[in-house]
Design an enzyme around this catalytic site. Structure first.
Site, mmCIF file in Angstrom:
data_model
loop_
_atom_site.group_PDB
_atom_site.id
_atom_site.type_symbol
_atom_site.label_atom_id
_atom_site.label_comp_id
_atom_site.label_asym_id
_atom_site.label_seq_id
_atom_site.Cartn_x
_atom_site.Cartn_y
_atom_site.Cartn_z
ATOM 1 N N LYS A 23 23.370 34.307 30.715
ATOM 2 C CA LYS A 23 22.145 34.437 31.497
ATOM 3 C C LYS A 23 20.977 34.822 30.583
ATOM 4 O O LYS A 23 21.183 35.473 29.553
ATOM 5 C CB LYS A 23 22.302 35.538 32.556
ATOM 6 C CG LYS A 23 23.334 35.286 33.624
ATOM 7 C CD LYS A 23 23.411 36.483 34.565
ATOM 8 C CE LYS A 23 24.500 36.328 35.612
ATOM 9 N NZ LYS A 23 24.180 35.292 36.597
ATOM 10 N N ARG A 97 33.749 32.537 42.038
ATOM 11 C CA ARG A 97 34.567 31.685 42.918
ATOM 12 C C ARG A 97 35.959 31.457 42.356
ATOM 13 O O ARG A 97 36.895 31.188 43.107
ATOM 14 C CB ARG A 97 33.841 30.372 43.172
ATOM 15 C CG ARG A 97 33.659 29.463 41.982
ATOM 16 C CD ARG A 97 32.539 28.472 42.168
ATOM 17 N NE ARG A 97 31.242 29.138 42.188
ATOM 18 C CZ ARG A 97 30.076 28.510 42.376
ATOM 19 N NH1 ARG A 97 30.067 27.192 42.547
ATOM 20 N NH2 ARG A 97 28.953 29.175 42.386
#
Length: 252
Positions: A23, A97
């Site tokens: 990020k 996920r």
């Protein structure tokens, strides 16, 4: 009478750097909030126990770190889930996920009467509904329960909003060298494609049976600024509504 079983699960990415698809520095500043899903299910479990609701409650918190190291997973890797399905890694910053998928498989093995997961899963959910309103998804078996949750959330002023688990986007997560891919092909509908990915792991406990009713909440779990009674920082979102749902469904 059989005591009804429900399972609460969450992702807990203790801190999310994004991994090798790292990020930007500014986007990491609030990533301690990525444990917000776990905070929600633990808080909700405490409410259920305090109220002594007659349920058999199981809470699963698959806790991980997403960081860069010599053995960090990489774009292009193929990972094998608990149920044998394979996933091609398109982006290491779509890690939540992956761990949630394994927890869903484990949860479904017990054939629960209701399966609820909470996760700070996607930025796309915040683009769709803003930071204050969690996105709600449900499988076919959970649609009626989802409708009740939306109604309870309005009564509690603890709003959640249902988005479609639309199969038209399912092809977006087809893998080229694996069963699935952990991100969609383009920049659109990311909350839906993430939920569709998770739905691949909500399965019947036995051959020929039905999948459990499943609710998936994709939330911010964090106030980006201070308001009266809601200081900047971690925030419960949808928790009161979920408790009212459980109380109505299992409380008698």
């Amino acid at each position: 009478a059989r005591t009804r079983r429900k399972i609460l699960i969450s992702t807990q990415v203790c801190f999310d750097t994004g991994g090798l698809d790292i990020k930007p520095a500014a986007a990491m500043l609030t990533m301690k909030k990525d444990m917000g899903g776990a905070a929600h299910v633990l808080g909700l479990a405490a409410m259920v126990m305090d109220a002594q609701l007659p349920v058999r409650l199981r809470v699963l918190v698959p806790a991980v770190e997403n960081a860069i190291s010599g053995d960090a997973f990489r774009p292009g890797d193929v990972l094998v889930a608990r149920n044998g399905k394979t996933t091609e890694i398109g982006n290491t910053d779509a890690e939540g996920r992956l761990v949630l998928a394994d927890a869903l498989v484990e949860a479904c093995s017990e054939a629960p009467d209701l399966l609820v997961d909470c996760a700070t899963l996607t930025g796309a959910g915040r683009v769709a509904l803003g930071t204050d309103v969690p996105c709600l998804f449900a499988n076919d078996e959970g649609v009626a329960v989802a409708d009740v949750l939306v109604a309870e959330s309005a009564k509690e002023q603890d709003q959640v909003w249902r988005l479609p688990l639309w199969q038209g986007y399912r092809e977006e997560i087809n893998g080229k060298v694996a069963d699935l891919k952990n991100i969609g092909n383009g920049p659109y509908g990311g909350a839906i494609t993430a939920a569709l990915y998770l739905a691949e792991f909500v399965e019947p406990a036995a051959e020929g049976g039905a999948a459990p009713p499943w609710l998936h909440l994709d939330m911010m779990a964090f106030n980006t600024g201070s308001k009266p009674g809601r200081p900047e920082g971690g925030e419960a979102m949808g928790m009161r509504a979920l408790f009212r749902l459980l109380e109505a469904r299992f409380g008698k």
